[in-house]
Motif scaffolding. Structure first.
Motif, PDB file in Angstrom:
ATOM      1  N   ALA A 143       3.060 -47.506   0.652  1.00  0.00           N
ATOM      2  CA  ALA A 143       1.704 -47.120   1.055  1.00  0.00           C
ATOM      3  C   ALA A 143       1.286 -47.731   2.386  1.00  0.00           C
ATOM      4  CB  ALA A 143       0.705 -47.519  -0.025  1.00  0.00           C
ATOM      5  N   GLU A 144       2.035 -48.696   2.858  1.00  0.00           N
ATOM      6  CA  GLU A 144       1.615 -49.451   4.038  1.00  0.00           C
ATOM      7  C   GLU A 144       1.458 -48.574   5.280  1.00  0.00           C
ATOM      8  OE1 GLU A 144       2.793 -53.499   6.457  1.00  0.00           O
ATOM      9  OE2 GLU A 144       3.818 -53.027   4.586  1.00  0.00           O
ATOM     10  N   LEU A 145       2.392 -47.679   5.535  1.00  0.00           N
ATOM     11  CA  LEU A 145       2.310 -46.830   6.722  1.00  0.00           C
ATOM     12  C   LEU A 145       1.097 -45.905   6.644  1.00  0.00           C
ATOM     13  CD1 LEU A 145       3.547 -46.066   9.424  1.00  0.00           C
ATOM     14  CD2 LEU A 145       4.989 -44.422   8.205  1.00  0.00           C
ATOM     15  N   ALA A 190      -0.180 -35.792   4.041  1.00  0.00           N
ATOM     16  CA  ALA A 190      -0.621 -35.663   2.649  1.00  0.00           C
ATOM     17  C   ALA A 190      -1.276 -36.955   2.165  1.00  0.00           C
ATOM     18  CB  ALA A 190       0.561 -35.295   1.756  1.00  0.00           C
ATOM     19  N   ASP A 191      -0.708 -38.089   2.520  1.00  0.00           N
ATOM     20  CA  ASP A 191      -1.297 -39.375   2.134  1.00  0.00           C
ATOM     21  C   ASP A 191      -2.646 -39.595   2.807  1.00  0.00           C
ATOM     22  OD1 ASP A 191       0.890 -39.830   0.553  1.00  0.00           O
ATOM     23  OD2 ASP A 191       1.719 -41.440   1.778  1.00  0.00           O
ATOM     24  N   LEU A 192      -2.761 -39.180   4.076  1.00  0.00           N
ATOM     25  CA  LEU A 192      -4.042 -39.310   4.780  1.00  0.00           C
ATOM     26  C   LEU A 192      -5.118 -38.469   4.100  1.00  0.00           C
ATOM     27  CD1 LEU A 192      -2.979 -39.258   8.538  1.00  0.00           C
ATOM     28  CD2 LEU A 192      -4.030 -41.154   7.296  1.00  0.00           C
ATOM     29  N   ARG A 193      -4.750 -37.287   3.637  1.00  0.00           N
ATOM     30  CA  ARG A 193      -5.709 -36.436   2.923  1.00  0.00           C
ATOM     31  C   ARG A 193      -6.174 -37.116   1.634  1.00  0.00           C
ATOM     32  NH1 ARG A 193      -8.077 -32.128   5.054  1.00  0.00           N
ATOM     33  NH2 ARG A 193      -8.041 -31.192   3.012  1.00  0.00           N
ATOM     34  N   GLY A 204       2.747 -44.920  17.452  1.00  0.00           N
ATOM     35  CA  GLY A 204       4.200 -45.046  17.440  1.00  0.00           C
ATOM     36  C   GLY A 204       4.845 -44.639  16.128  1.00  0.00           C
ATOM     37  N   ILE A 205       4.151 -43.830  15.347  1.00  0.00           N
ATOM     38  CA  ILE A 205       4.691 -43.393  14.055  1.00  0.00           C
ATOM     39  C   ILE A 205       5.637 -42.219  14.285  1.00  0.00           C
ATOM     40  CG2 ILE A 205       4.091 -42.431  11.800  1.00  0.00           C
ATOM     41  CD1 ILE A 205       1.446 -44.055  12.043  1.00  0.00           C
ATOM     42  N   LYS A 206       6.831 -42.307  13.745  1.00  0.00           N
ATOM     43  CA  LYS A 206       7.866 -41.293  13.955  1.00  0.00           C
ATOM     44  C   LYS A 206       7.434 -39.935  13.406  1.00  0.00           C
ATOM     45  CE  LYS A 206      11.564 -44.662  13.769  1.00  0.00           C
ATOM     46  NZ  LYS A 206      12.751 -45.127  13.064  1.00  0.00           N
ATOM     47  N   VAL A 207       7.740 -38.890  14.168  1.00  0.00           N
ATOM     48  CA  VAL A 207       7.381 -37.522  13.794  1.00  0.00           C
ATOM     49  C   VAL A 207       7.965 -37.149  12.428  1.00  0.00           C
ATOM     50  CG1 VAL A 207       7.601 -35.095  14.459  1.00  0.00           C
ATOM     51  CG2 VAL A 207       7.115 -36.820  16.193  1.00  0.00           C
ATOM     52  N   ALA A 208       9.126 -37.679  12.090  1.00  0.00           N
ATOM     53  CA  ALA A 208       9.760 -37.369  10.804  1.00  0.00           C
ATOM     54  C   ALA A 208       8.884 -37.787   9.630  1.00  0.00           C
ATOM     55  CB  ALA A 208      11.120 -38.056  10.713  1.00  0.00           C
ATOM     56  N   ASN A 209       8.002 -38.751   9.836  1.00  0.00           N
ATOM     57  CA  ASN A 209       7.122 -39.230   8.760  1.00  0.00           C
ATOM     58  C   ASN A 209       5.822 -38.430   8.636  1.00  0.00           C
ATOM     59  OD1 ASN A 209       8.829 -41.383   8.029  1.00  0.00           O
ATOM     60  ND2 ASN A 209       7.995 -42.642   9.666  1.00  0.00           N
TER      61      ASN A 209
END
Length: 80
Positions: free
Chosen positions: A18-20, A66-69, A55-60
């Motif tokens: 959940a940290e990211l 979905a987590d942000l929602r 700096g969060i990788k596009v793959a994530n």
């Protein structure tokens, strides 16, 4: 919210998975759409540039969105 909500003894432990999402939510937390009754949701147009600047990788991004929602929904439920 009140200052007491942020007291030092009000600590929340995060699972590593959940940290990211929490970091991303904090980075975008100033980007709310506001209506006459208050916040209506995050400004989705600000998510991509914010994730890039963080700096969060596009793959994530797909699962992170979905987590942000989910975090957005919980924040709105807390506000209202």
């Amino acid at each position: 919210m009140t200052p007491e909500d942020f007291a030092a003894d009000n600590v929340v432990d995060l699972l590593p998975d959940a940290e990211l999402a929490v970091d991303a939510f904090c980075a975008i937390s100033s980007q709310w759409r506001i209506g006459p009754g208050g916040p209506t949701g995050l400004d989705n147009t600000a998510i991509r540039p914010t994730l890039r600047m963080a700096g969060i990788k596009v793959a994530n991004w797909p699962w992170l969105f979905a987590d942000l929602r989910t975090l957005e929904g919980e924040a709105l439920a807390t506000i209202y």
